[in-house]
Design a protein around this motif. Structure first.
Motif, PDB file in Angstrom:
ATOM      1  N   THR A   1       0.839  -1.192   0.000  1.00  0.00           N
ATOM      2  CA  THR A   1       0.000   0.000   0.000  1.00  0.00           C
ATOM      3  C   THR A   1       0.880   1.251   0.000  1.00  0.00           C
ATOM      4  O   THR A   1       1.994   1.238   0.539  1.00  0.00           O
ATOM      5  CB  THR A   1      -0.924   0.034   1.230  1.00  0.00           C
ATOM      6  N   PRO A   2       0.396   2.355  -0.582  1.00  0.00           N
ATOM      7  CA  PRO A   2       1.181   3.592  -0.584  1.00  0.00           C
ATOM      8  C   PRO A   2       1.526   4.088   0.818  1.00  0.00           C
ATOM      9  O   PRO A   2       2.618   4.626   1.037  1.00  0.00           O
ATOM     10  CB  PRO A   2       0.268   4.583  -1.316  1.00  0.00           C
ATOM     11  N   LEU A   3       0.603   3.914   1.775  1.00  0.00           N
ATOM     12  CA  LEU A   3       0.875   4.386   3.130  1.00  0.00           C
ATOM     13  C   LEU A   3       2.047   3.639   3.751  1.00  0.00           C
ATOM     14  O   LEU A   3       2.916   4.233   4.393  1.00  0.00           O
ATOM     15  CB  LEU A   3      -0.376   4.245   3.996  1.00  0.00           C
TER      16      LEU A   3
ATOM     17  N   ILE B   1       5.796   5.162   4.955  1.00  0.00           N
ATOM     18  CA  ILE B   1       6.409   4.933   6.268  1.00  0.00           C
ATOM     19  C   ILE B   1       7.777   4.282   6.103  1.00  0.00           C
ATOM     20  O   ILE B   1       8.760   4.695   6.725  1.00  0.00           O
ATOM     21  CB  ILE B   1       5.472   4.074   7.141  1.00  0.00           C
ATOM     22  N   ASP B   2       7.857   3.287   5.223  1.00  0.00           N
ATOM     23  CA  ASP B   2       9.151   2.630   4.973  1.00  0.00           C
ATOM     24  C   ASP B   2      10.166   3.617   4.420  1.00  0.00           C
ATOM     25  O   ASP B   2      11.375   3.490   4.677  1.00  0.00           O
ATOM     26  CB  ASP B   2       8.967   1.456   4.000  1.00  0.00           C
ATOM     27  N   GLY B   3       9.703   4.605   3.662  1.00  0.00           N
ATOM     28  CA  GLY B   3      10.599   5.586   3.069  1.00  0.00           C
ATOM     29  C   GLY B   3      10.911   6.760   3.977  1.00  0.00           C
ATOM     30  O   GLY B   3      11.622   7.682   3.575  1.00  0.00           O
ATOM     31  N   GLY B   4      10.365   6.736   5.200  1.00  0.00           N
ATOM     32  CA  GLY B   4      10.657   7.794   6.155  1.00  0.00           C
ATOM     33  C   GLY B   4       9.846   9.055   5.977  1.00  0.00           C
ATOM     34  O   GLY B   4      10.105  10.069   6.648  1.00  0.00           O
ATOM     35  N   GLN B   5       8.858   9.054   5.095  1.00  0.00           N
ATOM     36  CA  GLN B   5       8.042  10.248   4.890  1.00  0.00           C
ATOM     37  C   GLN B   5       7.028  10.441   6.010  1.00  0.00           C
ATOM     38  O   GLN B   5       6.598  11.565   6.280  1.00  0.00           O
ATOM     39  CB  GLN B   5       7.313  10.152   3.542  1.00  0.00           C
ATOM     40  N   LEU B   6       6.630   9.331   6.643  1.00  0.00           N
ATOM     41  CA  LEU B   6       5.700   9.379   7.763  1.00  0.00           C
ATOM     42  C   LEU B   6       6.261   8.548   8.907  1.00  0.00           C
ATOM     43  O   LEU B   6       6.986   7.569   8.679  1.00  0.00           O
ATOM     44  CB  LEU B   6       4.327   8.826   7.353  1.00  0.00           C
ATOM     45  N   VAL B   7       5.895   8.913  10.121  1.00  0.00           N
ATOM     46  CA  VAL B   7       6.337   8.181  11.312  1.00  0.00           C
ATOM     47  C   VAL B   7       5.151   7.392  11.857  1.00  0.00           C
ATOM     48  O   VAL B   7       4.090   7.967  12.128  1.00  0.00           O
ATOM     49  CB  VAL B   7       6.870   9.141  12.393  1.00  0.00           C
ATOM     50  N   PRO B   8       5.307   6.074  12.009  1.00  0.00           N
ATOM     51  CA  PRO B   8       4.180   5.278  12.497  1.00  0.00           C
ATOM     52  C   PRO B   8       3.848   5.600  13.954  1.00  0.00           C
ATOM     53  O   PRO B   8       4.699   6.061  14.717  1.00  0.00           O
ATOM     54  CB  PRO B   8       4.671   3.835  12.346  1.00  0.00           C
ATOM     55  N   CYS B   9       2.615   5.352  14.323  1.00  0.00           N
ATOM     56  CA  CYS B   9       2.165   5.530  15.703  1.00  0.00           C
ATOM     57  C   CYS B   9       2.813   4.454  16.568  1.00  0.00           C
ATOM     58  O   CYS B   9       2.875   3.287  16.181  1.00  0.00           O
ATOM     59  CB  CYS B   9       0.648   5.405  15.754  1.00  0.00           C
TER      60      CYS B   9
END
Length: 394
Positions: A210-212, A216-224
């Protein structure tokens, strides 16, 4: 099925029908369900295929096939035109008899239902609406890739009530990157103010492909983090139960009498029929899944074959595990007497000492004839379920 004491009706086919509508206006960033961008040509092919598959499944005969629950899911079923949705309902009624108290659910995105469509659905017999609200803040909705606003959710609920829907579910997701506990609590309060009859509140699952997950894997978002997600879950329990919605399953809350009867079919590990691309079925101790690709789905039907991509028998060991795993998700727990009648043995016979050990650890408790998760066990459910996984043959 109203009292949840049995799985089966007196039908050759199960009395519980799921229809998968594989179209969306735009796929959400977290979604790994089978769906394609909506277009009229593919929708027409899909309807022809659905009619063909149900005809094959029923042998073209209607007599004796009584449905207790119907669930039209997706995808986004309500991205179809009103005429296309009415055709699906017409196909169902041509091949099945609907129980007088049938629970008839359709999923909807808040941005895909207007007053006319809701009135039409209600007049056609749909009596339960499941709205994918997911979040209240614009920021979190954008992170999830949703295409509606919270204001549209409020409007959809208002219009659904005006159309006569007295059984409305709202889906919510917590543990979204960037979502804070305060934002989540505010959302729960706003959702409670809408007075839904049912709320499904799930922790975000990061699915491969999935894009999300890629962001996260690419460091663009930080998981909860897990502690924050647990705090959010506890807030959901507190606020929703305080609003009169009792928790009857780990992630599901309902007003008394508004539990989702169709989902209880799954949680009681009962048989059901699924039709449409990618739909799953569980019939006569065999699980199967239809072709996901619409072209392959249509090719098999054109050849007079069921559009099944794979099927596998459910072994007695797996049926027992699935029954325990799913039953323990319910707040009422696993009915030990029903388990014995279904399998001809006790849970202790199959898993010697396991339940006793988990009771001693404070994860399970005995309540009459039921074995259920404690509050601690609910929060550590995956650890509890792992104790019942059948050993694999080497």
């Amino acid at each position: 099925m109203r009292n949840n004491n049995h799985c089966y009706t007196n039908n050759e086919l199960p009395g519980f029908l799921y229809i998968h509508v594989p179209f969306c206006l735009r796929k959400c960033l977290y979604c790994d369900f089978t769906s394609y961008p909506y277009n009229g040509r593919d929708a027409r092919r899909y309807l022809a295929g659905l009619r063909g598959e149900i005809g094959l499944r029923t042998g073209g005969r209607r007599a004796g096939r009584v449905l207790a629950t119907i669930f039209i899911g997706g995808g986004t079923p309500t991205c179809l035109s009103s005429g296309a949705i009415m055709e699906i309902i017409s196909i169902i009624k041509e091949h099945f008899i609907l129980s007088p108290d049938v629970e008839f659910t359709i999923e909807a995105n808040p941005g895909t239902v207007d007053r006319d469509k809701l009135n039409l659905l209600r007049r056609a017999g749909v009596n339960r609406l499941s709205l994918g609200a997911q979040a209240c803040s614009g920021k979190t909705l954008r992170t999830l890739g949703r295409i509606h606003t919270h204001e549209q959710t409020i409007e959809a609920v208002r219009r659904a009530r005006e159309a006569g829907f007295d059984n409305i579910n709202l889906d919510l997701i917590f543990g979204v990157p960037g979502q804070t506990p305060r934002e989540w609590r505010d959302c729960l309060e706003q959702i409670a103010a809408l007075r839904p009859d049912h709320v499904a509140a799930y922790g975000l699952q990061l699915e491969e492909g999935t894009p999300l997950k890629a962001m996260i894997d690419g460091g663009q978002l930080v998981p909860c983090d897990e502690d924050m997600e647990l705090e959010m879950y506890r807030d959901a329990v507190k606020i929703l139960t305080g609003a009169g919605l009792y928790r009857y399953e780990i992630s599901n809350f309902a007003r008394p009498g508004r539990e989702c009867r169709h989902n209880l079919v799954y949680w009681h590990n009962c048989e059901y029929l699924g039709v449409g691309p990618a739909a799953h079925s569980y019939i006569k101790r065999e699980r199967s899944a239809n072709e996901q690709n619409l072209d392959k789905y249509m090719e098999k039907l054109a050849a007079g074959k069921l559009p099944v991509a794979w099927s596998e028998p459910v072994t007695p060991e797996n049926e027992i595990f699935e029954t325990v795993f799913l039953g323990l998700r319910l707040a009422a727990g696993l009915n030990m007497e029903h388990f014995r009648r279904r399998f001809g043995c006790s849970l202790e016979d199959v898993y010697p000492g396991v339940a006793e050990r988990l009771v001693e650890k404070g994860m399970l408790e005995q309540a009459g004839k039921r074995l259920r998760l404690t509050r601690r066990g609910l929060e550590l459910a995956n650890q509890v379920m792992a104790e019942f996984v059948p050993p694999t043959n080497s």
